[in-house]
Design an enzyme around this catalytic site. Sequence first.
Site, PDB file in Angstrom:
ATOM      1  N   CYS A 134      -4.342  -1.568  -1.494  1.00  0.00           N
ATOM      2  CA  CYS A 134      -4.907  -0.408  -1.869  1.00  0.00           C
ATOM      3  C   CYS A 134      -5.635  -0.363  -3.030  1.00  0.00           C
ATOM      4  O   CYS A 134      -5.476  -0.591  -4.024  1.00  0.00           O
ATOM      5  CB  CYS A 134      -3.394   0.337  -2.439  1.00  0.00           C
ATOM      6  SG  CYS A 134      -3.622   2.239  -2.692  1.00  0.00           S
ATOM      7  N   ASP A 145       0.920  -1.191   0.012  1.00  0.00           N
ATOM      8  CA  ASP A 145      -0.043   0.110   0.024  1.00  0.00           C
ATOM      9  C   ASP A 145       0.824   1.392   0.119  1.00  0.00           C
ATOM     10  O   ASP A 145       2.260   1.234   0.306  1.00  0.00           O
ATOM     11  CB  ASP A 145      -0.950   0.055   1.412  1.00  0.00           C
ATOM     12  CG  ASP A 145      -1.646   1.374   1.204  1.00  0.00           C
ATOM     13  OD1 ASP A 145      -2.389   1.640   0.147  1.00  0.00           O
ATOM     14  OD2 ASP A 145      -2.359   1.860   2.285  1.00  0.00           O
ATOM     15  N   SER A 146       0.272   2.301  -0.248  1.00  0.00           N
ATOM     16  CA  SER A 146       1.018   3.554  -0.092  1.00  0.00           C
ATOM     17  C   SER A 146       1.381   3.807   1.479  1.00  0.00           C
ATOM     18  O   SER A 146       2.450   4.688   1.333  1.00  0.00           O
ATOM     19  CB  SER A 146       0.206   4.834  -0.528  1.00  0.00           C
ATOM     20  OG  SER A 146      -1.069   4.914   0.061  1.00  0.00           O
ATOM     21  N   HIS A 161      -7.299   2.664   4.189  1.00  0.00           N
ATOM     22  CA  HIS A 161      -6.864   3.598   5.569  1.00  0.00           C
ATOM     23  C   HIS A 161      -8.172   3.396   6.391  1.00  0.00           C
ATOM     24  O   HIS A 161      -8.139   3.512   7.734  1.00  0.00           O
ATOM     25  CB  HIS A 161      -6.468   4.872   5.251  1.00  0.00           C
ATOM     26  CG  HIS A 161      -4.963   4.935   4.897  1.00  0.00           C
ATOM     27  ND1 HIS A 161      -4.471   4.561   3.719  1.00  0.00           N
ATOM     28  CD2 HIS A 161      -3.751   5.421   5.559  1.00  0.00           C
ATOM     29  CE1 HIS A 161      -3.334   4.812   3.615  1.00  0.00           C
ATOM     30  NE2 HIS A 161      -2.807   5.250   4.842  1.00  0.00           N
ATOM     31  N   CYS A 182     -11.316   2.789   0.695  1.00  0.00           N
ATOM     32  CA  CYS A 182      -9.701   3.118   1.040  1.00  0.00           C
ATOM     33  C   CYS A 182      -9.441   2.284   2.001  1.00  0.00           C
ATOM     34  O   CYS A 182     -10.032   2.377   3.064  1.00  0.00           O
ATOM     35  CB  CYS A 182      -9.498   4.611   1.252  1.00  0.00           C
ATOM     36  SG  CYS A 182      -7.826   4.892   1.702  1.00  0.00           S
TER      37      CYS A 182
HETATM   38  N1  DGL Z   1      -4.971   3.295   0.918  1.00  0.00           N
HETATM   39  C1  DGL Z   1      -5.151   3.800  -0.161  1.00  0.00           C
HETATM   40  C2  DGL Z   1      -6.380   3.333  -0.784  1.00  0.00           C
HETATM   41  O1  DGL Z   1      -6.919   2.175  -0.518  1.00  0.00           O
HETATM   42  C3  DGL Z   1      -4.817   5.110  -0.698  1.00  0.00           C
HETATM   43  C4  DGL Z   1      -4.114   6.099   0.436  1.00  0.00           C
HETATM   44  C5  DGL Z   1      -3.362   7.097  -0.518  1.00  0.00           C
HETATM   45  O2  DGL Z   1      -4.125   8.107  -0.829  1.00  0.00           O
HETATM   46  O3  DGL Z   1      -2.340   6.952  -0.557  1.00  0.00           O
HETATM   47  O4  DGL Z   1      -6.739   3.799  -2.074  1.00  0.00           O
END
Ligand code: DGL
Length: 263
Positions: free
Chosen positions: A73, A10-11, A185, A183
């Site tokens: 992600c 992931d980022s 997060h 997302c």
């Molecule tokens: N966790 C990431 C997702 O599921 C993105 C977070 C970011 O913007 O880097 O899209």
Amino acid sequence: MDKRPIGVFDSGVGGLSILRELRQLLPNENYVFLADQQHLPYGGKSERQIIDYSRRATTYLARQNIKLLVIACNTVTCYAKDALREKCPFPIIGTVPALKPAAEQTRSDSIAVLSTRATARSKELKGLMRNFCQGVKVLNIGCPGLEKVVENGKLNSANTTFLLERYLKKVKDSDVDYLVLGCTHYPFLKDAIREIAGPSIKILDSGAAIARRAKALLKLNRFKNTQEKRGKISYFTTGDRNKFNIAASRLLQTKVSSKKIKI
Ligand code: DGL
């Protein structure tokens, strides 16, 4: 018996919400988790940048001899999964917002999806709506900044409440009964989201489904690690390792120690 690790990428620390589910369903597997925090947020990046960073991360993980890659992600999955799959020697599982189960279960024919700006405007998300949400109204809400409060471990701060009030306003003013966290997060904000959205709205994320998919793929490919003991997890970040360790330890409620790498 295949002891090679599963790569999870992931980022940032959002991917830990997927790792948590994988670990619960497949505790004996070894994992390599990579957070590309140097380039976070991906949600504000162009398609080209997202593909470029994801390729570099995948190359790094390939060198760790992974047997399976889980893209933890939604943003990467929406923009880069096809590029990553080209000539890739191992299977790749992507993460997309759980619109299908939400559309199947809604009683008010009205659902909402929260995601990064990039995911919200992606063709992939529009495709999911077209394929699975016929006759269902979808509020598609991009939420810039929400990933950052999770990165900073501020799950209950005034700023978190401020952002959530803003992004959930339309949801509260509608008859949405299912809210999709698009997302990785956001599952860490589930309590805060529930507080603002209200108890009658059901909240869905993709984590458990991804873990089930991984289990099925390992079985299909005879990749399973059948050792008795719990597997190991190695953590890597392209950002500040102390910051990663603090956030990850808090989110996973266990001590996490990472290594800083360049990709
Ligand atoms: N966790 C990431 C997702 O599921 C993105 C977070 C970011 O913007 O880097 O899209």
